[in-house]
Each structure stands twice: as C-alpha cells, then as structure tokens.
Design a protein around this motif. Structure first.
Motif, mmCIF file in Angstrom:
data_model
loop_
_atom_site.group_PDB
_atom_site.id
_atom_site.type_symbol
_atom_site.label_atom_id
_atom_site.label_comp_id
_atom_site.label_asym_id
_atom_site.label_seq_id
_atom_site.Cartn_x
_atom_site.Cartn_y
_atom_site.Cartn_z
ATOM 1 N N GLY A 135 -19.674 -6.407 12.804
ATOM 2 C CA GLY A 135 -18.564 -6.845 13.646
ATOM 3 C C GLY A 135 -17.202 -6.853 12.983
ATOM 4 N N SER A 136 -17.115 -6.316 11.766
ATOM 5 C CA SER A 136 -15.835 -6.279 11.054
ATOM 6 C C SER A 136 -15.635 -4.934 10.369
ATOM 7 N N PHE A 137 -14.366 -4.551 10.257
ATOM 8 C CA PHE A 137 -13.982 -3.427 9.416
ATOM 9 C C PHE A 137 -13.375 -3.988 8.147
ATOM 10 N N TYR A 138 -13.598 -3.286 7.037
ATOM 11 C CA TYR A 138 -13.078 -3.699 5.742
ATOM 12 C C TYR A 138 -12.209 -2.587 5.177
ATOM 13 N N VAL A 139 -11.059 -2.977 4.610
ATOM 14 C CA VAL A 139 -10.069 -2.049 4.094
ATOM 15 C C VAL A 139 -9.635 -2.546 2.714
ATOM 16 N N ILE A 140 -9.522 -1.633 1.756
ATOM 17 C CA ILE A 140 -8.925 -1.979 0.460
ATOM 18 C C ILE A 140 -7.431 -1.714 0.589
ATOM 19 N N THR A 141 -6.624 -2.699 0.233
ATOM 20 C CA THR A 141 -5.186 -2.544 0.376
ATOM 21 C C THR A 141 -4.464 -3.380 -0.677
ATOM 22 N N HIS A 142 -3.173 -3.411 -0.582
ATOM 23 C CA HIS A 142 -2.365 -4.202 -1.498
ATOM 24 C C HIS A 142 -1.832 -5.416 -0.745
ATOM 25 N N GLY A 143 -2.000 -6.580 -1.324
ATOM 26 C CA GLY A 143 -1.621 -7.822 -0.666
ATOM 27 C C GLY A 143 -0.146 -7.953 -0.344
ATOM 28 N N LEU A 144 0.708 -7.158 -1.000
ATOM 29 C CA LEU A 144 2.145 -7.222 -0.746
ATOM 30 C C LEU A 144 2.625 -6.077 0.149
ATOM 31 N N SER A 145 1.688 -5.321 0.729
ATOM 32 C CA SER A 145 2.057 -4.216 1.624
ATOM 33 C C SER A 145 2.628 -4.759 2.929
ATOM 34 N N ASN A 146 3.348 -3.909 3.638
ATOM 35 C CA ASN A 146 3.907 -4.333 4.929
ATOM 36 C C ASN A 146 2.823 -4.783 5.886
ATOM 37 N N LYS A 147 1.695 -4.065 5.936
ATOM 38 C CA LYS A 147 0.641 -4.458 6.878
ATOM 39 C C LYS A 147 0.141 -5.863 6.593
ATOM 40 N N MET A 148 -0.008 -6.208 5.294
ATOM 41 C CA MET A 148 -0.499 -7.544 4.958
ATOM 42 C C MET A 148 0.552 -8.611 5.228
ATOM 43 N N LYS A 149 1.810 -8.305 5.004
ATOM 44 C CA LYS A 149 2.883 -9.246 5.335
ATOM 45 C C LYS A 149 2.917 -9.489 6.841
ATOM 46 N N GLN A 150 2.734 -8.429 7.622
ATOM 47 C CA GLN A 150 2.737 -8.559 9.080
ATOM 48 C C GLN A 150 1.527 -9.357 9.553
ATOM 49 N N ILE A 151 0.351 -9.090 8.975
ATOM 50 C CA ILE A 151 -0.864 -9.820 9.357
ATOM 51 C C ILE A 151 -0.749 -11.294 8.976
ATOM 52 N N GLU A 152 -0.100 -11.578 7.866
ATOM 53 C CA GLU A 152 0.102 -12.971 7.460
ATOM 54 C C GLU A 152 0.903 -13.731 8.513
ATOM 55 N N GLN A 153 1.884 -13.074 9.119
ATOM 56 C CA GLN A 153 2.706 -13.721 10.145
ATOM 57 C C GLN A 153 2.059 -13.692 11.522
#
Length: 135
Positions: free
Chosen positions: A35-53
C-alpha cells in the motif's frame, strides 16, 4: 495482487505535490510494497520541503493513478529503515550506487508515499482501490 506484480520493482512514477495552491510534478524511481511507494531522495529537495508543508500527494504510473500522504522516514541508513532500505537496494540495484546517492549524507532519506485511494487499469478492467482497507 496486481499492484505488487506491476510495481514491486524499480518503476518510474510521476509524483505531484502542491504548495500555496501551485502544483509541482516530477518523475521519481519508486518501489511498491503493502500500500505504499518508497523513494530514495534528499531531505532538503523541493519535493520534501513541499511535502513537509502539505503531505497530500498524487502519483501516476503505468495505467495507475492514486492519492496518498508523503512521509519522510528519515535517514536511509538509520537502523529503523534497515528492512525497507535493503529492499530498495535490491530493487534499485542497477543504479543505486552510481554516485547519484550519497549514503554518508544524513539528508539522504526515504520518502514513503502511503496510498489512500487509486484507480488501476489491467487488461481492460478498471479497479478502484481503497488502500485504507485493502493492502
């Protein structure tokens, strides 16, 4: 299940986020399990900043669209991530150590996209999936 057969390996999916009412989309390598997708990424990327908000996301893959919630599981190498990190290493074996990822950087993290609902097409059949009750 069809989801595991189709997405339980390295896949390219489109990941959409929104911030201040503006949508953003990008392709990411992803691995599906339970039921989940997993992605390796960088915690300071735009996508992670957007998901944080705003953790609400949408994805699109091979004849599949879905909604979900993005969760930063933290540093790839932390002990709590050992099981999923091992699965990601196997699924992404073809490219994981090509220099793009820096596993010494504690900002290298795992994004978990916990799906809530989706529509999957397979061999002419449309499946509406409620991931809250079906895994």
């Amino acid at each position: 299940m069809i989801m595991t057969e189709r997405f339980g390996k390295d896949n390219i999916i489109a990941l959409a986020t929104t911030i201040n009412g503006i949508p953003y989309a990008r392709n990411v390598n992803a691995f599906y399990e339970n039921g989940s997708f997993y992605v390796i990424t960088h915690g300071l990327s735009n996508k992670m900043k957007q998901i944080e908000q705003n953790p609400l996301v949408a994805i699109a893959g091979d004849w599949f669209t879905a909604h979900g919630t993005g969760v930063n599981l933290g540093y790839f190498e932390k002990p709590e991530n050992a099981e999923i990190a091992g699965k990601l290493r196997k699924a992404f074996a073809e490219w994981i150590d090509n220099g793009h990822n820096n596993f010494e950087d504690t900002n290298t993290c795992i994004l978990c996209i916990r799906l809530t609902d989706g529509i999957l097409f397979s061999h002419g059949t449309r499946y509406e999936i409620d991931f809250k009750t079906t895994v």
